[in-house]
Design an enzyme around this catalytic site. Sequence first.
Site, PDB file in Angstrom:
ATOM      1  N   PRO A   1       0.791  -1.239   0.000  1.00  0.00           N
ATOM      2  CA  PRO A   1       0.000   0.000   0.000  1.00  0.00           C
ATOM      3  C   PRO A   1       0.822   1.288   0.000  1.00  0.00           C
ATOM      4  CG  PRO A   1       0.116  -0.864   2.210  1.00  0.00           C
ATOM      5  CD  PRO A   1       0.849  -1.859   1.342  1.00  0.00           C
ATOM      6  N   GLY A   2       2.127   1.185  -0.179  1.00  0.00           N
ATOM      7  CA  GLY A   2       2.943   2.381  -0.346  1.00  0.00           C
ATOM      8  C   GLY A   2       3.784   2.767   0.848  1.00  0.00           C
ATOM      9  N   GLY A   3       3.779   1.971   1.904  1.00  0.00           N
ATOM     10  CA  GLY A   3       4.565   2.320   3.087  1.00  0.00           C
ATOM     11  C   GLY A   3       6.056   2.375   2.815  1.00  0.00           C
TER      12      GLY A   3
ATOM     13  N   CYS B   1       7.729 -11.098   3.585  1.00  0.00           N
ATOM     14  CA  CYS B   1       7.245 -11.213   4.961  1.00  0.00           C
ATOM     15  C   CYS B   1       6.950 -12.683   5.253  1.00  0.00           C
ATOM     16  CB  CYS B   1       6.022 -10.324   5.197  1.00  0.00           C
ATOM     17  SG  CYS B   1       4.649 -10.609   4.074  1.00  0.00           S
TER      18      CYS B   1
END
Length: 447
Positions: free
Chosen positions: A260-262, A385
């Site tokens: 999501p763009g983190g 992850c």
Amino acid sequence: MPAQGVALSRQLHAVALALQGIRQGRSGTVVLEAVAPALRPGVQALLFQVLRHLGCAQALARALAPRKPAPAVDALLCVALALCCDPEQALYEPFTLVNQTVEAAKQDTGTRAQAGFLNACLRRFLRESASLLQAVGDDVQARWNHPHWWVQRLRQDHPQHWQQVLQANRQQAPMVLRVNQQKNSLLQYQQALEAVGIAAVAVGEAGLILQRAVPVQMLPGFAEGWVSVQDAAAQQAAPLLLAGMDLSRPLRVLDACAAPGGKTAHLLEYAGTGAPLQVTALEIDAQRAQRIHGTLERLGLQAQVLVADASHPQDWWQQQCAGALFDAILLDAPCTASGIVRRHPDVPWLRRESDIAQLAQIQARLLDTLWPLLQPGGRLLYCTCSVFRAEGAGQVQAFLARQSTARHLPSPGHLLPGVDAAGRVVMDSPDGEHDGFFYALLQKAPA
């Protein structure tokens, strides 16, 4: 806990429906979106509690009902057993839970006829809980709350720490913040939190672990981009990729799987406002790509966001990037998400063992496809992850064996929840308070 004014039976019914959806292969996020907004917070809390005890509940259900009931009945039975099998974490009195489960059964035509059966099973559990729990104690899935294949794979991959990982996965992950150090120092923001009664402990270069989770609207300066929510393990990506690079000259950076763009935002924050960093963020899903735009807008940052498949550069590299090579590439590859079970307790019950090999093929293809887009002397940071070696160390070893121009630079490798960088078990320390992750920093040989 139940929403105010909402009967527990209604929530139990909704949780059982959500569990059925997960058993049918839908993610927890998707099944919760189908729950009425007024019910959703309470249902999510109960569902996560159920998923963290589902292995034990399923073993108990088999002991109480050797002939497995219909899916809807079995889901409701497992929900109730999961919520009462661990007295230390029980949210309700046992008899209240039994009564409300029976009421929930009566609310649905698919379970109404089995209300008496559920009542009998649950009251038997209350009478014989000690002996029943002892009887299922040797069941691997009941003990560790993960599928048997998952436990075996973890024991094989991490023989010294597999138990700590599984224990950590049973806990709720804390809320972790990344301070935007272009707008605040870590200490300044920690003091801003203290001023509004939010306690936090520093972790890493820019992280703060909150003592208790709060809505983001309660965070000072959240709307103004002072801070973002991001796990401590994920916060290592930007420093690993950019540390030591010459940020005074224009650098082209690709974030290959960006939503999501983190991490996209952290790259820009880390480089600073004076650095001429040109970031291209790719995301294959248009809806998820919109989340990147939202993240960057809140933080006041700019990047080129493309809806494109990183494994097909012929569709975007020449047209959208002028065929220019990148100085650095961040590849946060699709994976089993086996490292973020604390935040997504549905993951063990959604995954199949065959998923690991299938995802490893996608990861290998992305590595091989993106490597030619990297400048000689440039860096690629590969991360997932995941705690499985096939998606981490094994994947990188295979890549290095087939790519003679790649050199493995010092990088963390596998990060395990509850274990610090030195391999010490630190379940209650900020040093081990992070999701499961893998990092490998690769450098391309100079021309």
